[in-house]
Design a protein around this motif. Structure first.
Motif, mmCIF file in Angstrom:
data_model
loop_
_atom_site.group_PDB
_atom_site.id
_atom_site.type_symbol
_atom_site.label_atom_id
_atom_site.label_comp_id
_atom_site.label_asym_id
_atom_site.label_seq_id
_atom_site.Cartn_x
_atom_site.Cartn_y
_atom_site.Cartn_z
ATOM 1 N N GLU A 121 0.833 -1.206 0.000
ATOM 2 C CA GLU A 121 0.000 0.000 0.000
ATOM 3 C C GLU A 121 0.869 1.257 0.000
ATOM 4 O O GLU A 121 0.630 2.204 -0.758
ATOM 5 N N PHE A 122 1.882 1.278 0.849
ATOM 6 C CA PHE A 122 2.783 2.425 0.920
ATOM 7 C C PHE A 122 3.563 2.579 -0.387
ATOM 8 O O PHE A 122 3.786 3.698 -0.864
ATOM 9 N N MET A 123 3.964 1.462 -0.979
ATOM 10 C CA MET A 123 4.703 1.513 -2.236
ATOM 11 C C MET A 123 3.847 2.100 -3.341
ATOM 12 O O MET A 123 4.327 2.901 -4.150
ATOM 13 N N ARG A 124 2.554 1.751 -3.381
ATOM 14 C CA ARG A 124 1.656 2.335 -4.373
ATOM 15 C C ARG A 124 1.577 3.855 -4.187
ATOM 16 O O ARG A 124 1.584 4.616 -5.163
ATOM 17 N N LYS A 125 1.521 4.306 -2.929
ATOM 18 C CA LYS A 125 1.511 5.750 -2.660
ATOM 19 C C LYS A 125 2.797 6.404 -3.161
ATOM 20 O O LYS A 125 2.764 7.484 -3.750
ATOM 21 N N ALA A 126 3.924 5.750 -2.904
ATOM 22 C CA ALA A 126 5.210 6.302 -3.327
ATOM 23 C C ALA A 126 5.284 6.413 -4.849
ATOM 24 O O ALA A 126 5.741 7.427 -5.385
ATOM 25 N N VAL A 127 4.825 5.388 -5.552
ATOM 26 C CA VAL A 127 4.836 5.421 -7.012
ATOM 27 C C VAL A 127 3.926 6.543 -7.510
ATOM 28 O O VAL A 127 4.295 7.301 -8.416
ATOM 29 N N CYS A 128 2.741 6.671 -6.932
ATOM 30 C CA CYS A 128 1.837 7.759 -7.319
ATOM 31 C C CYS A 128 2.474 9.122 -7.074
ATOM 32 O O CYS A 128 2.403 10.007 -7.926
ATOM 33 N N TRP A 129 3.080 9.292 -5.918
ATOM 34 C CA TRP A 129 3.683 10.576 -5.574
ATOM 35 C C TRP A 129 4.797 10.944 -6.555
ATOM 36 O O TRP A 129 4.848 12.057 -7.082
ATOM 37 N N HIS A 130 5.699 9.994 -6.801
ATOM 38 C CA HIS A 130 6.836 10.296 -7.664
ATOM 39 C C HIS A 130 6.467 10.334 -9.146
ATOM 40 O O HIS A 130 7.153 10.995 -9.925
ATOM 41 N N THR A 131 5.405 9.655 -9.532
ATOM 42 C CA THR A 131 5.020 9.611 -10.939
ATOM 43 C C THR A 131 3.992 10.669 -11.301
ATOM 44 O O THR A 131 4.096 11.324 -12.336
ATOM 45 N N HIS A 132 2.982 10.842 -10.423
ATOM 46 C CA HIS A 132 1.854 11.714 -10.758
ATOM 47 C C HIS A 132 1.740 12.947 -9.868
ATOM 48 O O HIS A 132 0.888 13.799 -10.108
ATOM 49 N N GLY A 133 2.542 13.017 -8.803
ATOM 50 C CA GLY A 133 2.499 14.178 -7.926
ATOM 51 C C GLY A 133 1.328 14.186 -6.970
ATOM 52 O O GLY A 133 0.976 15.223 -6.415
ATOM 53 N N ASN A 134 0.702 13.024 -6.767
ATOM 54 C CA ASN A 134 -0.388 12.909 -5.795
ATOM 55 C C ASN A 134 -0.370 11.514 -5.183
ATOM 56 O O ASN A 134 0.433 10.663 -5.587
ATOM 57 N N LEU A 135 -1.230 11.289 -4.204
ATOM 58 C CA LEU A 135 -1.281 9.999 -3.517
ATOM 59 C C LEU A 135 -2.576 9.243 -3.799
ATOM 60 O O LEU A 135 -2.973 8.376 -3.032
ATOM 61 N N ASP A 136 -3.223 9.542 -4.887
ATOM 62 C CA ASP A 136 -4.520 8.938 -5.218
ATOM 63 C C ASP A 136 -4.340 7.555 -5.833
ATOM 64 O O ASP A 136 -4.502 7.358 -7.040
ATOM 65 N N THR A 137 -4.009 6.586 -4.997
ATOM 66 C CA THR A 137 -3.735 5.233 -5.490
ATOM 67 C C THR A 137 -4.936 4.604 -6.177
ATOM 68 O O THR A 137 -4.762 3.822 -7.114
ATOM 69 N N GLU A 138 -6.138 4.939 -5.743
ATOM 70 C CA GLU A 138 -7.329 4.355 -6.370
ATOM 71 C C GLU A 138 -7.471 4.786 -7.826
ATOM 72 O O GLU A 138 -7.971 4.039 -8.663
ATOM 73 N N LEU A 139 -7.035 5.968 -8.136
ATOM 74 C CA LEU A 139 -7.110 6.470 -9.494
ATOM 75 C C LEU A 139 -6.201 5.692 -10.439
ATOM 76 O O LEU A 139 -6.544 5.431 -11.581
ATOM 77 N N TYR A 140 -5.028 5.293 -9.935
ATOM 78 C CA TYR A 140 -4.044 4.648 -10.789
ATOM 79 C C TYR A 140 -3.950 3.134 -10.614
ATOM 80 O O TYR A 140 -3.488 2.435 -11.499
ATOM 81 N N PHE A 141 -4.375 2.636 -9.458
ATOM 82 C CA PHE A 141 -4.256 1.200 -9.193
ATOM 83 C C PHE A 141 -5.616 0.537 -9.024
ATOM 84 O O PHE A 141 -5.698 -0.595 -8.603
ATOM 85 N N GLY A 142 -6.689 1.264 -9.296
ATOM 86 C CA GLY A 142 -8.051 0.767 -9.253
ATOM 87 C C GLY A 142 -8.407 0.120 -8.009
ATOM 88 O O GLY A 142 -9.181 -0.548 -7.618
#
Length: 142
Positions: A121-142
């Motif tokens: 879960e934390f890794m998904r947040k990190a990827v979102c933050w560094h890739t998209h500039g936000n922590l919206d994991t549901e948007l990118y990881f469904g």
């Protein structure tokens, strides 16, 4: 980053870490008159990765001053939670380290989480933050 470095961060910032019985959420922090305190329920957190993520998140609250009370509006709570997560991500998984891990072939979330010693879960947040500039994991990881 290993857990010891987070404890050293806490010591350097004069933030006591106290073992507590808080099974509802596993960890918490409170701001006193002159300092921040972190409580961790080591019996609830399943593994070392969970302990590390909880500790980094609570340090994020303390170091960024991201506190709220029980009467705070939901959007205010969310703002402070996101700020704590962002600090934890920057501390534990800097963008350069993530880029290096991907270059070495760690491309699945589970592999990256294992590489960095964090939860998926934390890794998904990190990827979102560094890739998209936000922590919206549901948007990118469904």
């Amino acid at each position: 980053m290993d857990t010891l470095e987070l404890y050293q961060d806490a010591q350097r910032e004069d933030i006591p870490i106290i073992a507590l019985d808080i099974p509802e959420n596993g960890s918490m922090c409170v701001q006193g008159d002159l300092r921040c305190y972190i409580g961790v329920d080591y019996n609830v957190l399943e593994d070392e990765a969970s302990k590390r993520v909880h500790l980094a998140h609570e340090l994020g609250h303390c170091i960024t001053g991201s506190f709220y009370n029980i009467w705070a509006a939901r959007d205010v709570r969310q703002k402070h939670e996101l700020r704590a997560d962002k600090w934890a991500i920057e501390r534990m998984i800097p963008v350069e380290a993530l880029d290096q891990a991907v270059a070495e072939g760690y491309t699945d979330i589970w592999a990256l989480a294992d590489y960095f010693g964090v939860t998926e879960e934390f890794m998904r947040k990190a990827v979102c933050w560094h890739t998209h500039g936000n922590l919206d994991t549901e948007l990118y990881f469904g």
